[in-house]
Design an enzyme around this catalytic site. Sequence first.
Site, PDB file in Angstrom:
ATOM      1  CG  HIS A 242      -1.972  -1.096   1.135  1.00 40.32           C
ATOM      2  ND1 HIS A 242      -1.795  -2.327   1.744  1.00 40.32           N
ATOM      3  CD2 HIS A 242      -3.165  -1.158   0.499  1.00 40.32           C
ATOM      4  CE1 HIS A 242      -2.854  -3.095   1.506  1.00 40.32           C
ATOM      5  NE2 HIS A 242      -3.697  -2.402   0.754  1.00 40.32           N
ATOM      6  CG  PHE A 244       3.703   7.399  -4.874  1.00 38.85           C
ATOM      7  CD1 PHE A 244       2.670   8.327  -4.812  1.00 38.85           C
ATOM      8  CD2 PHE A 244       4.526   7.396  -5.991  1.00 38.85           C
ATOM      9  CE1 PHE A 244       2.462   9.235  -5.846  1.00 38.85           C
ATOM     10  CE2 PHE A 244       4.334   8.300  -7.021  1.00 38.85           C
ATOM     11  CZ  PHE A 244       3.305   9.220  -6.951  1.00 38.85           C
ATOM     12  CG  HIS A 246      -1.739   0.173  -4.129  1.00 42.74           C
ATOM     13  ND1 HIS A 246      -2.401  -0.776  -4.875  1.00 42.74           N
ATOM     14  CD2 HIS A 246      -2.667   0.673  -3.266  1.00 42.74           C
ATOM     15  CE1 HIS A 246      -3.660  -0.859  -4.478  1.00 42.74           C
ATOM     16  NE2 HIS A 246      -3.850   0.021  -3.522  1.00 42.74           N
ATOM     17  CG  HIS A 282      -6.994   4.216  -2.728  1.00 42.95           C
ATOM     18  ND1 HIS A 282      -5.963   4.431  -3.608  1.00 42.95           N
ATOM     19  CD2 HIS A 282      -6.925   2.910  -2.370  1.00 42.95           C
ATOM     20  CE1 HIS A 282      -5.298   3.301  -3.796  1.00 42.95           C
ATOM     21  NE2 HIS A 282      -5.856   2.373  -3.062  1.00 42.95           N
ATOM     22  CG  ASP A 283      -4.614   2.298   0.185  1.00 40.56           C
ATOM     23  OD1 ASP A 283      -5.455   2.177   1.100  1.00 40.56           O
ATOM     24  OD2 ASP A 283      -4.473   1.445  -0.709  1.00 40.56           O
ATOM     25  CD  GLN A 478      -4.175 -13.453  -6.090  1.00 42.08           C
ATOM     26  OE1 GLN A 478      -4.419 -13.154  -4.909  1.00 42.08           O
ATOM     27  NE2 GLN A 478      -4.400 -12.638  -7.073  1.00 42.08           N
TER      28      GLN A 478
END
Length: 550
Positions: A242, A244, A246, A282-283, A478
Amino acid sequence: MATKVIYFTVDGSPEQAEFRSDDPADDVKETFRSAAEAGPNDILKLYNAKGNLINISPRIPDNTPEARYRLHVVAAQCPAEQLGFDVGAIEKRLQALEKRVFIENGDLPTSVCDIKSRVAEFKNKLQSVEHLSWLGLFKDISSGTSLQPFWDKKALQRNTDHDRNIYEKYIRMSQVQITDEVRQYLRKPTFDNWQWDEPEMLVLLQQMYIDLGFLTKFNIELPVLQNWLFEIYRNYNPVPFHNFKHCFMVAQMMYGLTWLIDLPSLVDDIDVLILLTSAICHDLGHPGYNNAYQINAKTELALRYNDISPLENHHCSVAFEILEKRHCNILANLTKDQYRRVREGMIKCILATDMAKHNEIVNNFKAILEQFDFSNTEHKYLLMMILMKVSDISNEARPMNVATPWLDCLLQEFFNQLLMILLKTADISNEVRPLEVAEPWIERLLEEFFIQSDIEKLEGLPVAPFMDREKVTKSSSQIGFIKYVLLPLFEALGTLLPVIEKDIIEPVRNALDYYTQMQKALEEEKEKNSANEKSKQNGLTNKMNGDIKV
């Protein structure tokens, strides 16, 4: 087709260009190039009266002779193959010479210092003029990822000098116009983030705001946009996932979706601004530990937000703290109503990224699909939240060689969180030791937990999934995520917007097939190894029995 006339000045002299709105972009640029008497390799930049950069295209906003634009010829491009030499090689040879002279004489002659200064100046000039790697000239954007190991704790150490260098490089790069090839590539879901470093990503984020016309539509001054983007960068922590990079990938997917579904034709400009800005923010300030950890550990964030989406509330808070700074406030020229809409929309979009709300949001969206109405505010907000969620968890929609490294980063962050839990719950003192001393003990402790799970399985006791070494694999993690989280979300959006089927949904289905085959191969290999081990044990038993009979 009607023609338009654009008025501008070149070196203080008034000029005007006439073209049709359906003329090719290259023809329009050639018209301005001729007016400026610029060469084929010169770089053109067009500014409005406020000093904001304007994209030279058939969509240039109309103006009048009293409000002329300013056309500036920056400099001539100088592709490396035309230089005839490698600046990096010269720099290395100079460093070796410098070292040798210093060792032999104990001091540097003035001539060597002068050469060193000239090389540094020339290198900076190239970076200020030429497109170089950061604008796509030397990046092979058709050949797949150029991935280097990303999660390198030493490489991600941050300090004031590091941040200042990032800012200076970003501002220097901003002086050059990005190639059309890179601008078009930036709009595609296949975009490969691994080829770009932080200053380059800041330039590309800036280009998104320029190409969407936000600087003109919302009167955003370019220096303010640059200050804001840099503050965004500074407030992302160097954690494995999480971070930059991303943030950039989520924003890039939102930007790609904007062009893919022609979002400006479905919602208004304020909504598009909300979505891209939310994706970037957003993060913000993510510490690398999820909401479950925050709540269970009773962290400051969990206490502050009463266990209600502590991380997402924190991201919103940091976003608007940055916007409160006058030199970073890209919303400064909005009306009160517009600002209220942006703030409300950003909060909704960012809070929607809390996976605890995933099923609720997706089910609410599915319930309105048959009667979806773009003029209905609630319907529109649900769509915006879905677009935000799709962008946030869109890695598997990208090419496999781009998506797979992100899974490695995510698993690394998960294990870092697990190690923190182990440290807080284990009766050891290593957490107070330096990291390089504590880490080997942490690894041993984790191995003990895995050994414990092995014994529990042998004794038929229940095993926690995160402690089962056989279940913590890429494929197993996954398959369930794609099958039960990604596909239902993406297919719901595809029901409303079928245009995303090929570029977004099909790659996710392909990823599910890929991981299913991987898991099948792992299980077959496990069964084969188990059979071989059993055969060896039987052979050893038979030999022992034979020896006993003899």
